[in-house]
Motif scaffolding. Structure first.
Motif, PDB file in Angstrom:
ATOM      1  N   HIS A   1      57.049  37.984  53.265  1.00 15.22           N
ATOM      2  CA  HIS A   1      55.684  38.232  52.819  1.00 15.22           C
ATOM      3  C   HIS A   1      55.616  38.456  51.308  1.00 15.22           C
ATOM      4  CE1 HIS A   1      54.680  38.672  57.038  1.00 15.22           C
ATOM      5  NE2 HIS A   1      55.629  39.588  57.169  1.00 15.22           N
ATOM      6  N   GLY A   2      56.544  37.894  50.590  1.00 18.72           N
ATOM      7  CA  GLY A   2      56.643  38.115  49.145  1.00 18.72           C
ATOM      8  C   GLY A   2      55.400  37.734  48.372  1.00 18.72           C
ATOM      9  N   SER A   3      54.769  36.629  48.737  1.00 20.74           N
ATOM     10  CA  SER A   3      53.577  36.202  47.998  1.00 20.74           C
ATOM     11  C   SER A   3      52.442  37.200  48.181  1.00 20.74           C
ATOM     12  CB  SER A   3      53.136  34.807  48.447  1.00 20.74           C
ATOM     13  OG  SER A   3      52.821  34.807  49.829  1.00 20.74           O
ATOM     14  N   GLN A   4      52.320  37.768  49.368  1.00 14.76           N
ATOM     15  CA  GLN A   4      51.277  38.775  49.594  1.00 14.76           C
ATOM     16  C   GLN A   4      51.561  40.039  48.778  1.00 14.76           C
ATOM     17  OE1 GLN A   4      51.512  39.138  53.832  1.00 14.76           O
ATOM     18  NE2 GLN A   4      50.188  37.360  54.206  1.00 14.76           N
ATOM     19  N   PHE A   5      52.825  40.443  48.741  1.00 12.02           N
ATOM     20  CA  PHE A   5      53.188  41.599  47.915  1.00 12.02           C
ATOM     21  C   PHE A   5      52.878  41.328  46.453  1.00 12.02           C
ATOM     22  CE2 PHE A   5      56.449  42.741  51.298  1.00 12.02           C
ATOM     23  CZ  PHE A   5      55.747  43.850  51.741  1.00 12.02           C
ATOM     24  N   LEU A   6      53.207  40.134  46.002  1.00 17.08           N
ATOM     25  CA  LEU A   6      52.986  39.772  44.613  1.00 17.08           C
ATOM     26  C   LEU A   6      51.496  39.811  44.263  1.00 17.08           C
ATOM     27  CD1 LEU A   6      54.445  38.924  42.057  1.00 17.08           C
ATOM     28  CD2 LEU A   6      54.153  36.548  42.765  1.00 17.08           C
ATOM     29  N   ILE A   7      50.658  39.304  45.147  1.00 14.78           N
ATOM     30  CA  ILE A   7      49.214  39.327  44.909  1.00 14.78           C
ATOM     31  C   ILE A   7      48.712  40.767  44.815  1.00 14.78           C
ATOM     32  CG2 ILE A   7      46.973  38.811  45.973  1.00 14.78           C
ATOM     33  CD1 ILE A   7      48.274  36.224  47.034  1.00 14.78           C
ATOM     34  N   VAL A   8      49.167  41.619  45.728  1.00 13.28           N
ATOM     35  CA  VAL A   8      48.752  43.026  45.711  1.00 13.28           C
ATOM     36  C   VAL A   8      49.226  43.701  44.429  1.00 13.28           C
ATOM     37  CG1 VAL A   8      49.092  45.266  46.825  1.00 13.28           C
ATOM     38  CG2 VAL A   8      48.580  43.249  48.202  1.00 13.28           C
ATOM     39  N   ILE A   9      50.454  43.440  44.021  1.00 18.31           N
ATOM     40  CA  ILE A   9      50.991  44.049  42.804  1.00 18.31           C
ATOM     41  C   ILE A   9      50.194  43.597  41.584  1.00 18.31           C
ATOM     42  CG2 ILE A   9      52.987  44.071  41.249  1.00 18.31           C
ATOM     43  CD1 ILE A   9      54.746  44.030  43.805  1.00 18.31           C
ATOM     44  N   ILE A  10      49.905  42.315  41.490  1.00 17.82           N
ATOM     45  CA  ILE A  10      49.159  41.795  40.345  1.00 17.82           C
ATOM     46  C   ILE A  10      47.744  42.357  40.319  1.00 17.82           C
ATOM     47  CG2 ILE A  10      48.134  39.701  39.362  1.00 17.82           C
ATOM     48  CD1 ILE A  10      50.721  38.239  40.234  1.00 17.82           C
ATOM     49  N   LEU A  11      47.066  42.342  41.459  1.00 15.36           N
ATOM     50  CA  LEU A  11      45.694  42.854  41.504  1.00 15.36           C
ATOM     51  C   LEU A  11      45.645  44.356  41.188  1.00 15.36           C
ATOM     52  CD1 LEU A  11      44.158  40.978  44.578  1.00 15.36           C
ATOM     53  CD2 LEU A  11      43.654  40.631  42.148  1.00 15.36           C
ATOM     54  N   SER A  12      46.575  45.114  41.725  1.00 17.82           N
ATOM     55  CA  SER A  12      46.556  46.550  41.447  1.00 17.82           C
ATOM     56  C   SER A  12      46.896  46.836  39.994  1.00 17.82           C
ATOM     57  CB  SER A  12      47.504  47.295  42.386  1.00 17.82           C
ATOM     58  OG  SER A  12      48.832  46.872  42.182  1.00 17.82           O
ATOM     59  N   THR A  13      47.812  46.073  39.408  1.00 19.25           N
ATOM     60  CA  THR A  13      48.147  46.257  37.999  1.00 19.25           C
ATOM     61  C   THR A  13      46.954  45.944  37.109  1.00 19.25           C
ATOM     62  OG1 THR A  13      50.467  45.723  38.428  1.00 19.25           O
ATOM     63  CG2 THR A  13      49.715  45.551  36.148  1.00 19.25           C
ATOM     64  N   VAL A  14      46.291  44.828  37.374  1.00 17.16           N
ATOM     65  CA  VAL A  14      45.110  44.450  36.590  1.00 17.16           C
ATOM     66  C   VAL A  14      44.008  45.502  36.756  1.00 17.16           C
ATOM     67  CG1 VAL A  14      43.265  42.734  36.396  1.00 17.16           C
ATOM     68  CG2 VAL A  14      45.644  41.994  36.559  1.00 17.16           C
ATOM     69  N   THR A  15      43.813  45.990  37.979  1.00 10.19           N
ATOM     70  CA  THR A  15      42.795  47.010  38.220  1.00 10.19           C
ATOM     71  C   THR A  15      43.099  48.285  37.446  1.00 10.19           C
ATOM     72  OG1 THR A  15      42.401  46.120  40.431  1.00 10.19           O
ATOM     73  CG2 THR A  15      41.624  48.350  40.014  1.00 10.19           C
ATOM     74  N   VAL A  16      44.344  48.718  37.471  1.00 13.04           N
ATOM     75  CA  VAL A  16      44.723  49.925  36.727  1.00 13.04           C
ATOM     76  C   VAL A  16      44.505  49.722  35.233  1.00 13.04           C
ATOM     77  CG1 VAL A  16      46.706  51.352  36.050  1.00 13.04           C
ATOM     78  CG2 VAL A  16      46.313  50.827  38.454  1.00 13.04           C
ATOM     79  N   MET A  17      44.863  48.557  34.725  1.00 12.72           N
ATOM     80  CA  MET A  17      44.679  48.285  33.297  1.00 12.72           C
ATOM     81  C   MET A  17      43.207  48.298  32.913  1.00 12.72           C
ATOM     82  SD  MET A  17      47.579  45.329  32.843  1.00 12.72           S
ATOM     83  CE  MET A  17      47.224  44.980  31.155  1.00 12.72           C
ATOM     84  N   ILE A  18      42.371  47.688  33.732  1.00 14.98           N
ATOM     85  CA  ILE A  18      40.936  47.635  33.425  1.00 14.98           C
ATOM     86  C   ILE A  18      40.320  49.028  33.489  1.00 14.98           C
ATOM     87  CG2 ILE A  18      38.697  46.815  34.294  1.00 14.98           C
ATOM     88  CD1 ILE A  18      40.148  44.199  35.067  1.00 14.98           C
ATOM     89  N   VAL A  19      40.608  49.759  34.550  1.00 18.02           N
ATOM     90  CA  VAL A  19      40.035  51.100  34.697  1.00 18.02           C
ATOM     91  C   VAL A  19      40.519  52.017  33.575  1.00 18.02           C
ATOM     92  CG1 VAL A  19      40.016  53.160  36.176  1.00 18.02           C
ATOM     93  CG2 VAL A  19      39.644  50.905  37.176  1.00 18.02           C
ATOM     94  N   THR A  20      41.788  51.948  33.230  1.00 17.37           N
ATOM     95  CA  THR A  20      42.315  52.758  32.137  1.00 17.37           C
ATOM     96  C   THR A  20      41.626  52.420  30.825  1.00 17.37           C
ATOM     97  OG1 THR A  20      44.464  52.911  33.232  1.00 17.37           O
ATOM     98  CG2 THR A  20      44.407  53.415  30.884  1.00 17.37           C
ATOM     99  N   GLY A  21      41.446  51.131  30.553  1.00 17.69           N
ATOM    100  CA  GLY A  21      40.764  50.714  29.330  1.00 17.69           C
ATOM    101  C   GLY A  21      39.321  51.173  29.276  1.00 17.69           C
ATOM    102  N   VAL A  22      38.608  51.036  30.389  1.00 23.08           N
ATOM    103  CA  VAL A  22      37.195  51.448  30.433  1.00 23.08           C
ATOM    104  C   VAL A  22      37.071  52.955  30.239  1.00 23.08           C
ATOM    105  CG1 VAL A  22      35.187  51.635  31.951  1.00 23.08           C
ATOM    106  CG2 VAL A  22      36.419  49.475  31.791  1.00 23.08           C
ATOM    107  N   VAL A  23      37.908  53.722  30.918  1.00 23.82           N
ATOM    108  CA  VAL A  23      37.852  55.179  30.779  1.00 23.82           C
ATOM    109  C   VAL A  23      38.223  55.588  29.358  1.00 23.82           C
ATOM    110  CG1 VAL A  23      38.939  57.342  31.543  1.00 23.82           C
ATOM    111  CG2 VAL A  23      38.219  55.647  33.224  1.00 23.82           C
TER     112      VAL A  23
END
Length: 135
Positions: free
Chosen positions: A98-120
């Motif tokens: 299930h590596g591709s699913q893990f990779l998608i989750v990791i990428i989406l969560s990383t991008v989300t953290v970066m965006i939220v951190t930047g906005v805050v």
């Protein structure tokens, strides 16, 4: 400064760090108790961190009471990731399947953290700079 005096200063710092880590651990345990009691769907340690944040915000708890212990824990944070690395090795088959699913989750969560951190961060920069008249 004499050698004994240096040793005593070092021992004092070590003892202070141990006490402050124990204080932070107490809040993690308290958070676990609150989660068990209220059946909240979050980790008890997160609730404990919010308790510490609230107490620091309202000046009930002084930053100096936990600063050295928190700095120690942050400096040793890599040790907290060892169980994750062991789990990756232990569940290698599922990761390969299930590596591709893990990779998608990791990428989406990383991008989300970066965006939220930047906005805050931008929000607080504008909020505090506006009070000082810098913007």
């Amino acid at each position: 400064m004499s050698t004994i005096r240096k040793c005593l200063v070092t021992l004092k710092k070590v003892f202070l760090t141990i006490i402050q880590v124990a204080i932070l651990y107490f809040f993690a345990l308290l958070g676990n108790l609150i989660v068990n009691w209220t059946h909240l769907p979050v980790s008890g340690s997160i609730v404990g961190l919010f308790l510490v944040l609230a107490l620091l915000h309202f000046n009930v708890l002084k930053l100096s009471a936990v600063e050295r212990g928190a700095s120690f824990l942050m400096s040793e944070m890599l040790l907290f990731f060892i169980p994750s690395a062991v789990a990756i090795i232990q569940y290698k088959d599922q990761i390969l399947r299930h590596g591709s699913q893990f990779l998608i989750v990791i990428i989406l969560s990383t991008v989300t953290v970066m965006i939220v951190t930047g906005v805050v961060a931008q929000f607080y920069v504008h909020r505090f700079a506006g009070k000082k008249g810098e913007i």
